[in-house]
Design an enzyme around this catalytic site. Structure first.
Site, mmCIF file in Angstrom:
data_model
loop_
_atom_site.group_PDB
_atom_site.id
_atom_site.type_symbol
_atom_site.label_atom_id
_atom_site.label_comp_id
_atom_site.label_asym_id
_atom_site.label_seq_id
_atom_site.Cartn_x
_atom_site.Cartn_y
_atom_site.Cartn_z
ATOM 1 N N CYS A 121 55.921 -25.161 -33.694
ATOM 2 C CA CYS A 121 55.533 -25.222 -35.114
ATOM 3 C C CYS A 121 56.601 -24.662 -36.040
ATOM 4 C CB CYS A 121 54.227 -24.462 -35.336
ATOM 5 S SG CYS A 121 52.853 -25.267 -34.515
ATOM 6 N N HIS A 173 53.676 -24.304 -42.916
ATOM 7 C CA HIS A 173 53.342 -25.139 -41.759
ATOM 8 C C HIS A 173 51.840 -25.383 -41.776
ATOM 9 C CE1 HIS A 173 52.441 -26.545 -37.854
ATOM 10 N NE2 HIS A 173 51.955 -25.389 -37.422
ATOM 11 N N ASN A 225 47.353 -30.929 -37.639
ATOM 12 C CA ASN A 225 48.549 -30.120 -37.375
ATOM 13 C C ASN A 225 49.571 -30.998 -36.647
ATOM 14 O OD1 ASN A 225 50.465 -28.385 -36.281
ATOM 15 N ND2 ASN A 225 48.986 -26.807 -35.697
HETATM 16 N N1 ACO Z 1 33.839 -28.673 -31.945
HETATM 17 C C1 ACO Z 1 32.718 -27.944 -31.805
HETATM 18 N N2 ACO Z 1 32.690 -26.737 -31.215
HETATM 19 C C2 ACO Z 1 33.850 -26.231 -30.780
HETATM 20 C C3 ACO Z 1 35.064 -26.938 -30.886
HETATM 21 C C4 ACO Z 1 35.029 -28.202 -31.496
HETATM 22 N N3 ACO Z 1 36.134 -28.949 -31.673
HETATM 23 N N4 ACO Z 1 36.049 -26.180 -30.362
HETATM 24 C C5 ACO Z 1 35.499 -25.047 -29.923
HETATM 25 N N5 ACO Z 1 34.145 -25.079 -30.161
HETATM 26 C C6 ACO Z 1 33.150 -24.055 -29.861
HETATM 27 C C7 ACO Z 1 33.571 -23.143 -28.735
HETATM 28 O O1 ACO Z 1 33.259 -23.698 -27.488
HETATM 29 C C8 ACO Z 1 32.773 -21.904 -29.052
HETATM 30 O O2 ACO Z 1 31.460 -22.090 -28.587
HETATM 31 P P1 ACO Z 1 30.607 -20.866 -27.976
HETATM 32 O O3 ACO Z 1 30.491 -19.862 -29.091
HETATM 33 O O4 ACO Z 1 29.310 -21.505 -27.592
HETATM 34 O O5 ACO Z 1 31.402 -20.352 -26.819
HETATM 35 C C9 ACO Z 1 32.715 -21.864 -30.574
HETATM 36 O O6 ACO Z 1 33.005 -23.207 -31.005
HETATM 37 C C10 ACO Z 1 33.727 -20.918 -31.187
HETATM 38 O O7 ACO Z 1 34.999 -21.149 -30.581
HETATM 39 P P2 ACO Z 1 36.260 -20.356 -31.001
HETATM 40 O O8 ACO Z 1 37.419 -20.855 -30.207
HETATM 41 O O9 ACO Z 1 35.941 -18.890 -30.954
HETATM 42 O O10 ACO Z 1 36.398 -20.817 -32.522
HETATM 43 P P3 ACO Z 1 37.270 -20.206 -33.669
HETATM 44 O O11 ACO Z 1 36.367 -19.807 -34.759
HETATM 45 O O12 ACO Z 1 38.259 -19.224 -33.150
HETATM 46 O O13 ACO Z 1 38.074 -21.478 -34.173
HETATM 47 C C11 ACO Z 1 40.263 -22.451 -34.028
HETATM 48 C C12 ACO Z 1 38.955 -22.148 -33.301
HETATM 49 C C13 ACO Z 1 39.974 -23.389 -35.168
HETATM 50 C C14 ACO Z 1 41.208 -23.106 -33.044
HETATM 51 C C15 ACO Z 1 40.857 -21.141 -34.581
HETATM 52 O O14 ACO Z 1 40.907 -20.163 -33.591
HETATM 53 C C16 ACO Z 1 42.263 -21.352 -35.119
HETATM 54 O O15 ACO Z 1 42.477 -22.045 -36.090
HETATM 55 N N6 ACO Z 1 43.255 -20.710 -34.528
HETATM 56 C C17 ACO Z 1 44.648 -20.889 -34.963
HETATM 57 C C18 ACO Z 1 45.159 -22.178 -34.458
HETATM 58 C C19 ACO Z 1 46.507 -22.424 -35.033
HETATM 59 O O16 ACO Z 1 46.801 -22.092 -36.148
HETATM 60 N N7 ACO Z 1 47.386 -23.005 -34.291
HETATM 61 C C20 ACO Z 1 48.679 -23.203 -34.905
HETATM 62 C C21 ACO Z 1 49.725 -23.093 -34.046
HETATM 63 S S1 ACO Z 1 49.834 -24.594 -33.174
HETATM 64 C C22 ACO Z 1 51.431 -24.702 -32.550
HETATM 65 O O17 ACO Z 1 52.251 -23.857 -32.725
HETATM 66 C C23 ACO Z 1 51.745 -25.884 -31.689
#
Ligand code: ACO
Length: 334
Positions: free
Chosen positions: A115, A261, A291
């Site tokens: 990224c 980004h 992304n």
């Molecule tokens: N749809 C529905 N439910 C989902 C999905 C989905 N797509 N994905 C995960 N869930 C569920 C999980 O299974 C979990 O369920 P549970 O509570 O029953 O176990 C629940 O949703 C919460 O999951 P989390 O992973 O804790 O969700 P979070 O609130 O952390 O959001 C996210 C996830 C959006 C990925 C967040 O953590 C995030 O944005 N992180 C940063 C990602 C990022 O910026 N990446 C950039 C770098 S990428 C690169 O460098 C290549």
């Protein structure tokens, strides 16, 4: 020493739009979850059989940037391609751009910084221009994610985030006092396994993966500790922006446009709030493209320029954080 500046921008995304509702038909997810957590409404995914790749998208974005810069491909001295999804294990994709655009036998360099790849690529271009070694450099970010992500419920935490696309800029020797003021690069490899695609690699070659023949194998899909990435991203984004401002005796009030980004709209909004920026001081388009990793900043920059959101003389800040972890910023006077 010379100064470098962006003289042209361009981007290319595949035609195929994949909405959140489309995803909910192939995995257990829904539009509300995705929009609430990430801000993403839709993304572009290359259609199977279309023949499009990271290199073909990079070439299209490059053509658009060259046209926008009003410069011939024959005037480009060097190519830098940032990508985590090259067409081949080797050679890198930079040489494919040299060939596809029928350019002279100039140098071509690949950058593997995920990224932050475009920020690293801009910094490298800036150094080459500063020293006088090159006058015009084509800098590209391009990613084809959709072919390599787990599109089942198992992979939903990652697969809903990523899109395909490419963006490019022409960086040239500046003939006035506008251009890149400074670039700032960082890494912290102890977090390498927190956002990683482990296989195939020289630690786990393809024949080994095939030999294991394990349908539950996940090493060749990206793995992300989402919450840890989020927490580090908001801190490092802020640090990189502040470092750039301080290096140039500037304050956050002087930022005209921040192009972050496009990792997650929530990260951009957090930074916007922290720096007390208005909506017209931060450019986001993750809603439409997801992304796109190394491509996200040049795609956003090209759209911001096309929409006349950046004017001559504006203080423009680019910042990124991603896998590695790596992060950085570019401070420019447009
Ligand atoms: N749809 C529905 N439910 C989902 C999905 C989905 N797509 N994905 C995960 N869930 C569920 C999980 O299974 C979990 O369920 P549970 O509570 O029953 O176990 C629940 O949703 C919460 O999951 P989390 O992973 O804790 O969700 P979070 O609130 O952390 O959001 C996210 C996830 C959006 C990925 C967040 O953590 C995030 O944005 N992180 C940063 C990602 C990022 O910026 N990446 C950039 C770098 S990428 C690169 O460098 C290549």
């Amino acid at each position: 020493m010379y100064q470098s500046k962006i003289i042209g921008t361009g981007f290319y995304v595949p035609d195929n739009i994949v909405t959140n509702d489309d995803l909910s038909k192939i995995m257990d997810t829904n539009d509300a979850w995705i929009q609430e957590r990430t801000g993403i409404k839709e993304r572009r995914w290359i259609k199977d059989g279309s023949g499009e790749t990271t290199a073909t998208m990079a070439a299209e974005a490059s053509k658009n940037a060259l046209k926008n810069a009003n410069i011939s491909k024959d005037d480009i001295d060097f190519i830098i391609l940032a990508t985590l999804s090259p067409d081949y294990y080797f050679p890198g994709g930079g040489v494919q751009i040299q060939d596809m655009l029928d350019m002279p036998t100039i140098g071509a360099l690949d950058i593997r910084n995920q990224c932050s790849g475009f920020i690293y690529a801009m910094s490298v271009a800036d150094q080459f221009i500063k020293t006088g070694m090159y006058k015009n450099i084509l800098v590209i970010g391009s990613e084809y994610h959709s072919g390599g992500i787990d599109k089942t419920t198992r992979g939903r935490g990652i697969s809903v985030l990523f899109g395909d696309g490419a963006g490019a800029v022409v960086v040239s020797r500046s003939d006035d006092d506008s251009g890149i003021l400074s670039t700032h690069l960082h890494s912290e490899g102890k977090f390498a396994d927190k956002l990683i695609m482990e296989g195939p690699s020289t630690k786990d070659w393809v024949p080994n993966i095939i030999a294991r023949n394990n349908p539950d194998e996940e090493t060749y899909f990206p793995h992300m500790d989402g919450q840890l990435v989020f927490k580090n991203a908001v801190v490092r984004f802020s640090e990189a922006i502040n470092e750039g401002l301080e290096a140039n005796n500037l304050t956050k009030e002087q930022i005209d446009m921040l192009v972050p980004h496009q990792a997650n709209l929530r990260i951009s909004q957090f930074i916007q709030k922290k720096f007390r920026l208005n909506d017209d001081q931060v450019f986001n388009n993750i809603m439409k493209y997801g992304n796109t990793t190394a491509a996200s900043i040049p795609i956003a920059l090209a759209e911001a320029v096309a929409q006349n959101k950046i004017k001559k003389g504006d203080l423009v800040v680019l910042a990124a954080f991603g896998s590695g972890f790596t992060w950085g910023s570019v401070i420019m006077r447009w």
